[in-house]
Write an enzyme that holds these catalytic residues in place. Structure first.
Site, PDB file in Angstrom:
ATOM      1  N   ARG A 162      33.644  35.582  42.069  1.00 49.24           N
ATOM      2  CA  ARG A 162      34.128  36.724  41.313  1.00 49.24           C
ATOM      3  C   ARG A 162      34.186  36.756  39.806  1.00 49.24           C
ATOM      4  NH1 ARG A 162      33.428  39.092  45.518  1.00 49.24           N
ATOM      5  NH2 ARG A 162      34.615  40.323  46.808  1.00 49.24           N
ATOM      6  N   GLU A 219      31.860  44.552  35.951  1.00 50.60           N
ATOM      7  CA  GLU A 219      30.578  44.936  36.728  1.00 50.60           C
ATOM      8  C   GLU A 219      30.469  46.460  36.696  1.00 50.60           C
ATOM      9  OE1 GLU A 219      30.519  42.957  40.786  1.00 50.60           O
ATOM     10  OE2 GLU A 219      30.682  41.158  39.815  1.00 50.60           O
ATOM     11  N   HIS A 245      25.398  41.256  41.538  1.00 50.56           N
ATOM     12  CA  HIS A 245      26.284  41.057  42.572  1.00 50.56           C
ATOM     13  C   HIS A 245      25.432  41.423  44.069  1.00 50.56           C
ATOM     14  CE1 HIS A 245      30.692  41.094  43.683  1.00 50.56           C
ATOM     15  NE2 HIS A 245      30.175  40.430  44.934  1.00 50.56           N
TER      16      HIS A 245
HETATM   17  C1  DGY Z   1      32.081  39.703  49.264  1.00 50.71           C
HETATM   18  O1  DGY Z   1      31.954  40.073  50.522  1.00 50.71           O
HETATM   19  O2  DGY Z   1      33.344  39.378  48.899  1.00 50.71           O
HETATM   20  C2  DGY Z   1      30.904  39.696  48.243  1.00 50.71           C
HETATM   21  O3  DGY Z   1      31.310  39.602  47.049  1.00 50.71           O
HETATM   22  C3  DGY Z   1      30.090  40.947  48.732  1.00 50.71           C
HETATM   23  O4  DGY Z   1      29.475  40.581  49.816  1.00 50.71           O
END
Ligand code: DGY
Length: 348
Positions: A238, A267, A286
């Site tokens: 993240r 983001e 992402h």
């Molecule tokens: C998640 O699933 O947490 C990712 O960041 C996106 O697939």
């Protein structure tokens, strides 16, 4: 009998959407961008179930705007920091996520970033396209050799372990930091170390930790100052795990070799971010889990979680046979038995 009403906050692949459509009365947000806060608060009103994305902040206000009939929140992601789990638990609303099904896609992508930054792929590409390539050069775009390098994994859950497996194929030494003792995996040769040791010893650091109050800005200027000047830092967890101001300073003054980010804070990364002026960073939008296979499975699993919640099932391990058949009918290949665990986080 009337079908349960659900709000789905973005178009998802048909593998899951068809299931939802058969079972529910669906209100689908059709725009490419997420619903605004106002739209979200309005569209959740009166629904029995909500299928949301990591771009939707789901807190007590959204739950209350929906109403007491709300039975389930199904997140189309493994990470669930966009959902206030405490508020859901207080209201007895189960929350589902999509673990396992994106592990390999995400680990592949983390490794792609490791190689891109370590071997300077994007810089090389720009060099060719900009017409700078005049001859073969003994000192041209020198990078980092994978064999023998120490890979430091921050977080050693499913994705961290999958990255470790890939690293073993490259003959790397793997160390990891995890605040919790992990069950040893006989297939993975990795040593648990404390956070400081990881920062000091790793040639490549890859982050695979959920975002929590403890991990927000875990990688700050102090952490970076302990890293080797030759280190490559990769983040596919993240964005908020890394303090981007501190990272910018470190990259600008070559205090570290380079960085690869699939996730940023915020983001999308604003176009005027100074990070975008640097050569020694690769930034992706992402997309680590964005293989067709993974996204189909996420769609299927998020749909199954939504329906299970609507049916009042809050925690179950469904018969593996039934699920394998289900998956095959959907044209999906089962990956691991854990796939069949409908992971309701809040009420278990
Ligand atoms: C998640 O699933 O947490 C990712 O960041 C996106 O697939």
């Amino acid at each position: 009998m009337s079908k349960p009403k659900v709000f789905v906050t973005r178009a998802i692949s048909e593998k899951g959407f068809e299931l939802i459509n058969d079972f529910c009365d669906v209100d689908l947000w059709m725009d490419d961008l997420p619903p605004s806060r106002e739209d979200l608060l309005q569209r959740v009103r009166g629904v029995d179930g909500l299928l949301c994305l990591l771009t939707d902040r789901i807190d007590g206000q959204v739950m209350d705007a929906s109403g007491q009939q709300l039975k389930v929140i199904s997140n189309f992601a493994v990470g669930f920091d966009n959902i206030d789990i405490n508020s859901a638990t207080a209201r007895k609303i189960p929350v589902g996520n999509t673990p396992d099904v994106l592990t390999d896609a995400t680990a592949d992508f983390a490794f792609a970033l490791i190689l891109s930054v370590g071997r300077r792929l994007m810089e090389g590409e720009r060099y060719v396209r900009n017409g700078q390539w005049k001859t073969w050069g003994p000192m041209l775009l020198l990078g980092i050799e994978m064999k023998g390098a120490t890979l430091g994994l921050v977080g050693f859950g499913r994705i961290g372990k999958a990255v470790a497996r890939r690293a073993m194929g490259f003959d790397m030494r793997v160390i990891y930091y995890s605040p919790h003792e992990k069950k040893p995996d006989p297939d993975i040769n990795a040593t648990r170390v404390d956070f400081e040791t990881l920062l000091e010893e790793a040639d490549i650091i890859s982050l695979h930790t959920p975002l929590t109050t403890e991990t927000r800005h875990l990688i700050d200027s102090e952490a970076i100052s302990k890293m080797k000047p030759t280190v490559v830092l990769i983040n596919s967890s993240r964005g908020s795990v890394v303090d981007l101001d501190a990272l910018y300073e470190a990259l600008k003054f070559n205090r570290i070799f380079g960085a690869g980010l699939d996730v940023t804070e915020p983001e999308p990364l604003p176009l005027d971010s100074p990070l975008l002026t640097l050569d020694n960073i690769v930034i992706m939008p992402h997309i680590a889990s964005a293989s067709k296979t993974a996204r189909d499975k996420m769609s299927w699993m998020a749909a199954k979680n939504l329906i299970a919640g609507l049916e009042g099932i809050t925690c179950q391990i469904v018969s593996i046979h039934r699920c394998i058949n289900d998956l095959l009918t959907q044209g999906l290949r089962p990956c691991m038995s854990k796939l069949f665990f409908y992971n309701f986080l809040s009420l278990t």
